[in-house]
Enzyme design. Structure first.
Site, PDB file in Angstrom:
ATOM      1  N   TRP B 101       0.827  -1.208   0.000  1.00 34.97           N
ATOM      2  CA  TRP B 101       0.000   0.000   0.000  1.00 34.97           C
ATOM      3  C   TRP B 101       0.862   1.259   0.000  1.00 34.97           C
ATOM      4  CZ3 TRP B 101      -3.799  -2.071  -2.003  1.00 34.97           C
ATOM      5  CH2 TRP B 101      -4.323  -3.278  -1.552  1.00 34.97           C
ATOM      6  N   ASP B 168      -0.108   6.811   6.772  1.00 32.30           N
ATOM      7  CA  ASP B 168      -1.234   5.898   6.596  1.00 32.30           C
ATOM      8  C   ASP B 168      -1.215   4.926   7.775  1.00 32.30           C
ATOM      9  OD1 ASP B 168      -3.011   3.899   5.956  1.00 32.30           O
ATOM     10  OD2 ASP B 168      -2.162   3.441   3.994  1.00 32.30           O
ATOM     11  N   LYS B 192     -10.198  -1.937  10.391  1.00 31.01           N
ATOM     12  CA  LYS B 192      -9.299  -2.843  11.104  1.00 31.01           C
ATOM     13  C   LYS B 192      -9.392  -2.580  12.611  1.00 31.01           C
ATOM     14  CE  LYS B 192      -6.706  -2.719   6.879  1.00 31.01           C
ATOM     15  NZ  LYS B 192      -6.848  -4.014   6.219  1.00 31.01           N
TER      16      LYS B 192
END
Lengths: 366, 366
Positions: B101, B168, B192
């Site tokens: 990512w 992030d 999450k």
């Protein structure tokens, strides 16, 4: 007392959809896990996404070149995604300026290319849909808002044009029958007629994509989402699931039956408004929305009372209606008056209660 | 049998959050209406949004110049929103290329300005976080991914740089204590450690905004969302509500207690892997993630067996573990092996069951 929900969105959902959604919060599709904690790559969720996309295709009777996506960001995000994906800087898009969101969509398009206002009812506070318009054959696309949630007008005809047509159906998708293939791109935030807030359905004709020369971020590129089967990242899984349940409900009844009921509900409510000496509809009869019924108490209907008292009379009706269980009939914040949103899931009996409250108020309170 | 959910996201949520969310599907905040059908402008939902934003500020002990937003589109949408809002075409952003990512975020930034790779562990399949890096003082920002969900590495230190830092935190937000004010922009998909898919929290230092000269669509402009108090259009209401409930759960326990439990869980599981003669951890010890524990069965640990059998042995363990109620331990599709995601809501007892299954498998099956 059972509440009767006239909110404009998020809005009333079918009772069976709510019950199924509730069940899935602790046991989704027999997994023993919550829909909220299951991987979007699990076979159970992949099936939900596939079936939801397939049901849209089936209910709309779409041609093979149409792709169905469930994206995030609401209808408002389509305001810029549409021109970003379709309009080059030197090209022109046509917009029908027929309400608050139509206008908002138009403003966003100006960041990407030329915008031509095909027609506008802004000067009369968006109280009608203009029948006179000018659309050039060479324009890249025409953008329409099929139902104007804020002011309560709706298209009951479609402009005949040569360029592709893009329609924001956020507040009336699946509320009536139509030839959905006449449009090249349809988008609709789910939270009125097809589920909960958090997902937006996009139906796009693949053939109109790939003609712009700007770089498009992957997450904003319809082609990337088509290739990724609407799962290039984690989708808004629960919202998609509620749409999946709502689509099952829509499919079971069929658009014909849904439309017939919507017409009965709207006709009944508009008839009550037209018969009233207190309440008055606020838009042109020909363009009245089947979804959002807007009305008010004009000063002339309360002889001898001034504007300040109108406001207090309107407040009084909202409080009066609350005693019948009615919620959500206050007009949009910039508009005032009343707005009764009577989406697919609103039963006829709900409309009957509103009419009863209006009559009772007029008889005893005004 | 009770399932033990090791999915990487959407992922396990606290049981009390699920129960409260379930209740709200039919009665939200005493309204008698579903959270799915209540206007986002109702006072009940406005309070949810306000409280959720305030709790993030409180739990992170943020300074006054930090603003908290709940946006749509997932962490992946921040990959382009960050450079769109921060990076001019002639400016450079620094990226730590430390995983799938992180790499994806970097690729999106290239559409907006210059990108400098401050360091990369791509060549060794992202098995560590590089400690050697080069970041220019004059760069517009540095982007980090605090926890690499796919490969299972995590920052346990922070680069000292002069430019603003963007992080992030999608897979480890609220999992440990830190000075959140050292970062100028933090973003995290909720699914999450802080709720359900469909909303993404963004924490931004107002002072770094307003320096780019491109036109930004309203829905993609952090300043517009700040001004609109995270409600410029209908938010992903239910997902925000689940985050609100999860934040209450986080606040009640405190980050210190949460971190201590996460450390205990991870240490225990890594110790079991390190003691095993069958299983093996796949990343550098110093960079092991407290959230996503990645391991596999290396061919050397099964004497006389070839690669094909390794795959079947790994499949066999997944099936074996399922008998213990274990789900979601299959490694990311491009990586293989196993990944046990042990987010905040995973109890220590869940980790104990996984360790038991591993030991039992090694003793009887391998």
């Amino acid at each position: 007392m059972k509440k009767i929900n006239f909110y404009s969105g998020p809005a009333i959902l079918p009772e069976e959809v709510l019950q199924q959604a509730k069940e899935a919060i602790t046991d989704f599709a027999g997994t023993g896990l919550s829909i909220l904690e299951v991987s979007h790559r699990s076979k159970e969720f992949v099936k939900v996404m596939e079936d939801a996309r397939a049901m849209v295709k089936e209910i709309m009777a779409l041609k093979d070149d149409r792709e169905v996506l469930f994206l995030q960001g609401g209808g408002s995000s389509q305001f810029y995604m549409v021109p970003m994906n379709l309009l080059n800087e030197n090209e022109t898009a046509e917009y029908f300026d027929t309400g608050q969101w139509a206008h908002g969509a138009m403003e966003e398009a100006k960041n990407f290319g030329y915008v031509h206002v095909a027609c506008s009812s802004e000067k009369t506070k968006y109280d009608h849909i203009p029948t006179e318009y000018s659309v050039s054959d060479s324009s890249k696309y025409l953008h329409l808002t099929s139902n104007n949630t804020v002011f309560g007008t709706q298209f009951h005809w479609w402009p005949e044009v040569k360029c592709p047509t893009v329609v924001d159906m956020s507040s009336d998708v699946f509320s009536r029958q139509m030839d959905f293939n006449r449009f090249d791109l349809i988008y609709a935030g789910a939270q009125k007629n097809m589920g909960a807030a958090g997902t937006t359905v996009v139906v796009v004709n693949k053939n109109i994509l790939g003609t712009v020369n700007r770089k498009i971020p992957k997450m904003l590129d319809y082609r990337a989402h088509i290739k990724g089967e609407s799962m290039i990242n984690t989708p808004s899984a629960f919202a998609v699931y509620v749409s999946y349940l709502t689509l099952q409900w829509v499919k079971k009844q069929g658009l014909q039956a849904i439309e017939e009921r919507n017409v009965r509900k709207a006709n009944k409510l508009y008839a009550a408004i037209d018969c009233s000496t207190l309440f008055k509809g606020t838009v042109a009869h020909a363009d009245r929305s089947l979804m959002n019924v807007c009305f008010n108490i004009p000063s002339g209907n309360l002889p001898g009372q001034d504007g300040a008292n109108i406001n207090s009379t309107e407040e009084k009706f909202i409080a009066f209606a609350a005693k019948f269980g009615i919620v959500g009939i206050k007009g949009y914040r910039t508009v005032g008056g009343f707005r009764a949103s009577i989406y697919n899931a609103m039963p006829e009996s709900g409309v009957d209660v509103l009419i009863e409250a209006m009559k009772e108020f007029e008889r005893t309170q005004a």
